[in-house]
Design an enzyme around this catalytic site. Structure first.
Site, PDB file in Angstrom:
ATOM      1  N   LEU A  98       0.858  -1.187   0.000  1.00  0.00           N
ATOM      2  CA  LEU A  98       0.000   0.000   0.000  1.00  0.00           C
ATOM      3  C   LEU A  98       0.889   1.229   0.000  1.00  0.00           C
ATOM      4  O   LEU A  98       1.540   1.524   0.995  1.00  0.00           O
ATOM      5  CB  LEU A  98      -0.898   0.007   1.240  1.00  0.00           C
ATOM      6  CG  LEU A  98      -1.678  -1.279   1.515  1.00  0.00           C
ATOM      7  CD1 LEU A  98      -2.567  -1.109   2.742  1.00  0.00           C
ATOM      8  CD2 LEU A  98      -2.512  -1.649   0.296  1.00  0.00           C
ATOM      9  N   VAL A 108      10.240   3.766  13.597  1.00  0.00           N
ATOM     10  CA  VAL A 108      11.103   4.554  14.475  1.00  0.00           C
ATOM     11  C   VAL A 108      12.548   4.437  14.010  1.00  0.00           C
ATOM     12  O   VAL A 108      13.087   3.341  13.898  1.00  0.00           O
ATOM     13  CB  VAL A 108      11.010   4.080  15.943  1.00  0.00           C
ATOM     14  CG1 VAL A 108      11.873   4.958  16.838  1.00  0.00           C
ATOM     15  CG2 VAL A 108       9.570   4.093  16.415  1.00  0.00           C
ATOM     16  N   GLY A 139      17.159  18.856   0.600  1.00  0.00           N
ATOM     17  CA  GLY A 139      16.163  17.788   0.683  1.00  0.00           C
ATOM     18  C   GLY A 139      16.076  17.125   2.044  1.00  0.00           C
ATOM     19  O   GLY A 139      15.388  16.131   2.221  1.00  0.00           O
ATOM     20  N   CYS A 144       3.406   3.655  -2.917  1.00  0.00           N
ATOM     21  CA  CYS A 144       4.610   3.420  -3.713  1.00  0.00           C
ATOM     22  C   CYS A 144       5.335   4.755  -3.902  1.00  0.00           C
ATOM     23  O   CYS A 144       5.637   5.171  -5.009  1.00  0.00           O
ATOM     24  CB  CYS A 144       4.212   2.787  -5.049  1.00  0.00           C
ATOM     25  SG  CYS A 144       5.637   2.138  -5.937  1.00  0.00           S
ATOM     26  N   LYS A 155       7.478   9.145  17.616  1.00  0.00           N
ATOM     27  CA  LYS A 155       8.454   8.070  17.830  1.00  0.00           C
ATOM     28  C   LYS A 155       8.709   7.853  19.314  1.00  0.00           C
ATOM     29  O   LYS A 155       8.869   6.716  19.775  1.00  0.00           O
ATOM     30  CB  LYS A 155       9.758   8.404  17.105  1.00  0.00           C
ATOM     31  CG  LYS A 155       9.578   8.408  15.578  1.00  0.00           C
ATOM     32  CD  LYS A 155      10.761   9.075  14.896  1.00  0.00           C
ATOM     33  CE  LYS A 155      10.622   9.072  13.383  1.00  0.00           C
ATOM     34  NZ  LYS A 155      11.620   9.969  12.752  1.00  0.00           N
TER      35      LYS A 155
HETATM   36  N1  NAP Z   1      10.351   8.806   3.758  1.00  0.00           N
HETATM   37  C1  NAP Z   1      11.044   8.374   4.777  1.00  0.00           C
HETATM   38  O1  NAP Z   1      12.268   8.581   4.846  1.00  0.00           O
HETATM   39  C2  NAP Z   1      10.371   7.609   5.883  1.00  0.00           C
HETATM   40  C3  NAP Z   1      11.135   7.134   6.967  1.00  0.00           C
HETATM   41  C4  NAP Z   1      10.519   6.393   7.981  1.00  0.00           C
HETATM   42  C5  NAP Z   1       9.158   6.157   7.907  1.00  0.00           C
HETATM   43  N2  NAP Z   1       8.426   6.654   6.847  1.00  0.00           N
HETATM   44  C6  NAP Z   1       6.995   6.391   6.831  1.00  0.00           C
HETATM   45  O2  NAP Z   1       6.689   5.636   5.669  1.00  0.00           O
HETATM   46  C7  NAP Z   1       5.376   5.965   5.219  1.00  0.00           C
HETATM   47  C8  NAP Z   1       5.450   6.375   3.760  1.00  0.00           C
HETATM   48  O3  NAP Z   1       6.299   7.473   3.615  1.00  0.00           O
HETATM   49  P1  NAP Z   1       6.804   7.979   2.180  1.00  0.00           P
HETATM   50  O4  NAP Z   1       7.853   8.985   2.460  1.00  0.00           O
HETATM   51  O5  NAP Z   1       7.095   6.825   1.312  1.00  0.00           O
HETATM   52  O6  NAP Z   1       5.487   8.714   1.632  1.00  0.00           O
HETATM   53  P2  NAP Z   1       5.195   9.239   0.142  1.00  0.00           P
HETATM   54  O7  NAP Z   1       6.462   9.344  -0.626  1.00  0.00           O
HETATM   55  O8  NAP Z   1       4.340  10.431   0.292  1.00  0.00           O
HETATM   56  O9  NAP Z   1       4.353   8.073  -0.514  1.00  0.00           O
HETATM   57  C9  NAP Z   1       3.018   7.793  -0.130  1.00  0.00           C
HETATM   58  C10 NAP Z   1       2.444   6.777  -1.102  1.00  0.00           C
HETATM   59  O10 NAP Z   1       1.131   6.436  -0.674  1.00  0.00           O
HETATM   60  C11 NAP Z   1       0.234   6.533  -1.774  1.00  0.00           C
HETATM   61  N3  NAP Z   1      -1.091   6.906  -1.300  1.00  0.00           N
HETATM   62  C12 NAP Z   1      -1.463   8.069  -0.695  1.00  0.00           C
HETATM   63  N4  NAP Z   1      -2.768   8.035  -0.382  1.00  0.00           N
HETATM   64  C13 NAP Z   1      -3.224   6.850  -0.833  1.00  0.00           C
HETATM   65  C14 NAP Z   1      -4.485   6.225  -0.817  1.00  0.00           C
HETATM   66  N5  NAP Z   1      -5.553   6.846  -0.315  1.00  0.00           N
HETATM   67  N6  NAP Z   1      -4.599   4.978  -1.369  1.00  0.00           N
HETATM   68  C15 NAP Z   1      -3.527   4.367  -1.912  1.00  0.00           C
HETATM   69  N7  NAP Z   1      -2.306   4.911  -1.931  1.00  0.00           N
HETATM   70  C16 NAP Z   1      -2.152   6.135  -1.398  1.00  0.00           C
HETATM   71  C17 NAP Z   1       0.829   7.570  -2.693  1.00  0.00           C
HETATM   72  O11 NAP Z   1       0.313   7.343  -4.008  1.00  0.00           O
HETATM   73  P3  NAP Z   1       0.774   8.254  -5.232  1.00  0.00           P
HETATM   74  O12 NAP Z   1       2.220   7.868  -5.466  1.00  0.00           O
HETATM   75  O13 NAP Z   1      -0.113   7.848  -6.352  1.00  0.00           O
HETATM   76  O14 NAP Z   1       0.628   9.672  -4.779  1.00  0.00           O
HETATM   77  C18 NAP Z   1       2.322   7.288  -2.538  1.00  0.00           C
HETATM   78  O15 NAP Z   1       2.708   6.275  -3.442  1.00  0.00           O
HETATM   79  C19 NAP Z   1       4.866   7.038   6.178  1.00  0.00           C
HETATM   80  O16 NAP Z   1       4.137   6.435   7.215  1.00  0.00           O
HETATM   81  C20 NAP Z   1       6.143   7.625   6.748  1.00  0.00           C
HETATM   82  O17 NAP Z   1       5.968   8.190   8.020  1.00  0.00           O
HETATM   83  C21 NAP Z   1       9.014   7.355   5.849  1.00  0.00           C
END
Ligand code: NAP
Ligand code: NAP
Lengths: 429, 429
Positions: free
Chosen positions: B10, B130, B185, B12, B203
């Protein structure tokens, strides 16, 4: 709450007595975390009469370890005797009876892990065997199970780290620092296992096996101790912004098809996270493809810290028994070969006493170049008729470097090869 | 080798696309470690047409996440959408169907962990939630299961650590350091969640729950961000041998009956292992009764590091499914209360602008003593008619300190309370 799980403890020394203490003091918490009380079924020792650090009910003590581990009512055996025998036979007997085993025995696992892993029918956990209290085995084999480890660089022996840290901070000689470590209880009367790197080599073998999903034994590990490190080696490293540490290094070859496992003193830059590991602390630095650079830091030895790791394993195997399951067993599917130290590729710090006359540098440089070892930096310091030449190389194989050093020794103008030391941990990340 | 385990992904985005990449690139290793191939069953996103960091087979993409998680053939659901809804409903639907769940969603776990833990019928793993790639959840809940954690001090937000590190190393203002972090970034266009401490607070709640076997939510966490930290705060900390870090602190009260959970900037001594954590790195320092002082260090965020943690969890839940078992579930048996921040006991650094005349120090000291806050060191620096008075206290409660500061503000001779900052990590060990 299920009925109690019965624990047989083999050994009641530095670690074992703390296991007894914690099983008692933390009984309620442990029961809540396992889902059943952990009950001490018996404690095997060598001599019954000995004074123990922690009171052990007399009726629990026995000198018949074999009878204890084969008792029908025993579920889990904790082995903290150490050494190869009788520890191995006792573990094998316990396993034959389907018991789960928790051990802190790095010597046995590194020398003959194959036999004990093969005999395991329930769980074999050994977090305490490497780096004491630091959670390392579990993170490496579980948390990093989805990643590819490239390299492990570890300070896994507290005694040698204490000695090298004292030499670095006070300018002491190896002998004086060792004496201080002995008087403070950080080093044993016979310090061989620590200062010659045997203890670190056993841990390196265990870490390499887990990191690379392959079988690695103590005999596969290239090993150099710290007894030859002089105060002047330490001082000159310091002057260059480096610190000397005894490192256990497990690394994949550049083509990924084999691994090198070695224990030796090395210079690391002071900005490296391992450089800040002081006193008898341990730390293990892991470089993985996706996770990047990780470090695990903490107390590498001592009764209570090691017992903490044993207890963590006890909770895990206890839970597994209740659930009728097993934790991850040994993973050696990758079956990578361990390459000889000659194939190791790293950088070198070479210090030469040379005659101070024209053409010396050119002659020396020519020897390096004939063996394809390229020089990164040179520093020359005059001393009357003599000079000291300090060279740091780019990455080169151990074999090429050894051949270079041979070649240097043959030169008339080189009075002595004062020191050769590997340089680790300063690749541009 | 068993038949493939089917994984529904879920999201990407930053993390999800790296999960896709690693599932493909590491397929063989993952299969060997799990005992069955991990097969991507589908990838739910918001918009189908979007360009992805990693190519995803078109037939796998769907916008109907709910249909995907309820598919009969799906074994494991990986949630990397983030936020509360629809993530929560999707996870609950997956759990209702008996799927195992792996999530990186700290916001959901910190706000409403209770609901998702209660609905869990298989496994719920969340190592990635975390400190990104750093193995932390598993070591805390498994390796330390036989120990008693007293305190957790963590740098768990990379953005704020990057900003504070720049301020410390270059003397930059908060605004300039934030701009640099944004241009590289490390900080988002809207940096609120990071710089105001919301991300760290989520966290902290998760860590505290695990460390103390109790339920802690984001609402329980006292929170202050770093926007008020000035270049002069940083400089004066530096002059005293301290560095300012945004810390997540989870600590047992002295009587052990409650816990305090807080996120705020604090001064720590430069000799503390956390002080050396530079740039956007994270590190978590754990003090446990038997294990002593442990530290876990690494990349706290980023697509690949976070995906590494997700994959480690995937291997674990995959193995559990094959073995027909479950990993440790939520442990909240200790049921400790979270005490209000006023009951927090720590040391404080207080900087006052005062009139430079006789008796000022006595008057100021009297206010501290009336509130039972004892002073450890005072430094006074004249500046013409004015003086700066810098006081560091012994351990005192937050309530007593607040009352003291109120009292100081009422004094005519105090022109301003220039700064009040907590001092952490310098207890004699
Ligand atoms: N980024 C980091 O470094 C990091 C580190 C630790 C934890 N996290 C955690 O990991 C999670 C994801 O983070 P991320 O940075 O990967 O976020 P992101 O880049 O914003 O990606 C979110 C993804 O979810 C999809 N999405 C959003 N709403 C949706 C819905 N209603 N139904 C289906 N798909 C949906 C988006 O689709 P679209 O691509 O089509 O918009 C996108 O592919 C979060 O909980 C974040 O706190 C992230
Ligand atoms: N000490 C540490 O800091 C540390 C750290 C990490 C790992 N370890 C590992 O933990 C293990 C135990 O170390 P330790 O320092 O606790 O050793 P120790 O203090 O020497 O204790 C060994 C114990 O084993 C008992 N024992 C010896 N031979 C026996 C036999 N044949 N049958 C039954 N009992 C026997 C001894 O009995 P008596 O008391 O009657 O002599 C003693 O109680 C070793 O594998 C070691 O490598 C230790």
């Amino acid at each position: 709450m299920s009925k109690p799980l019965k624990v047989a403890l083999l050994g009641c020394g530095v670690v074992g007595s703390q296991v007894v203490r914690l099983l008692t003091e933390q009984a309620e918490d442990l029961a809540a975390r396992v889902g059943a009380p952990l009950e001490l079924a018996g404690v095997a020792v060598r001599k019954l009469g000995r004074k123990r650090d922690v009171p052990v009910p007399e009726e629990l003590l026995t000198t018949d370890a074999h009878a204890l581990v084969t008792r029908d009512d025993v579920d889990i055996v904790v082995e903290v005797i150490g050494g190869i025998e009788p520890a191995r036979s006792l573990i094998l007997a316990a396993m034959a009876g389907g018991k789960s085993v928790v051990t802190a025995n790095k010597a046995l696992l590194a020398e003959d892990g194959e036999t004990v892993h093969a005999a395991n029918r329930a769980d074999l956990y050994f977090e305490a065997a490497v780096a004491g209290a630091i959670p390392l085995i579990r993170p490496m084999r579980e948390s990093l199970a989805g990643d590819r480890v490239h390299r492990v660089l570890g300070i896994v022996n507290g005694t040698t780290n204490y000695i090298l840290d004292k030499m670095d901070s006070t300018g002491a000689s190896f002998t004086d620092a060792l004496e201080e470590a002995q008087s403070l209880g950080y080093a044993e009367a016979d310090p061989t296992a620590d200062v010659e790197g045997f203890d670190a080599a056993a841990k390196a073998a265990i870490l390499a096996g887990i990191a690379f999903h392959s079988r690695v034994t103590a005999a596969d590990v290239y090993r150099e101790g710290i007894t030859e490190i002089s105060a002047s080696d330490v001082a000159s490293a310091k002057a260059m912004g480096y610190v000397i540490k005894l490192l256990a290094i497990c690394a994949r070859s550049d083509d990924g098809r084999s691994v090198g496992v070695r224990v030796h003193p090395a210079m690391i830059p002071r900005s490296h996270p391992l450089a800040g590991v002081r006193e008898a602390y341990n730390a293990v630095f892991v470089e993985a493809e996706s996770a990047g650079r990780l470090m695990f830091y903490g107390a590498g030895a001592g009764g209570a810290p090691t017992a903490s790791a044993v207890l963590g394993d006890l909770v895990a195997v206890g839970r597994n028994r209740l659930a009728g399951t097993r934790g991850p067993s040994e993973s050696v599917y990758a079956d990578l070969a361990v390459h000889p130290v000659g194939e190791t590729v790293t950088r070198y710090h070479v210090s030469l006493d040379v005659a101070d006359k024209p053409g010396v540098l050119a002659t020396v440089a020519d020897v390096f170049s004939r063996h394809d070892v390229s020089i990164q930096t040179v520093r020359q310091e005059g001393r009357g008729d003599d000079a000291q030449l300090v060279l740091v190389t780019h990455r080169a194989s151990d074999a090429a470097l050894s051949a270079t050093v041979e070649g240097l020794r043959e030169l008339d103008i080189v009075r002595a090869v004062a020191s050769v030391m590997r340089v680790e941990g300063d690749e541009t990340p």
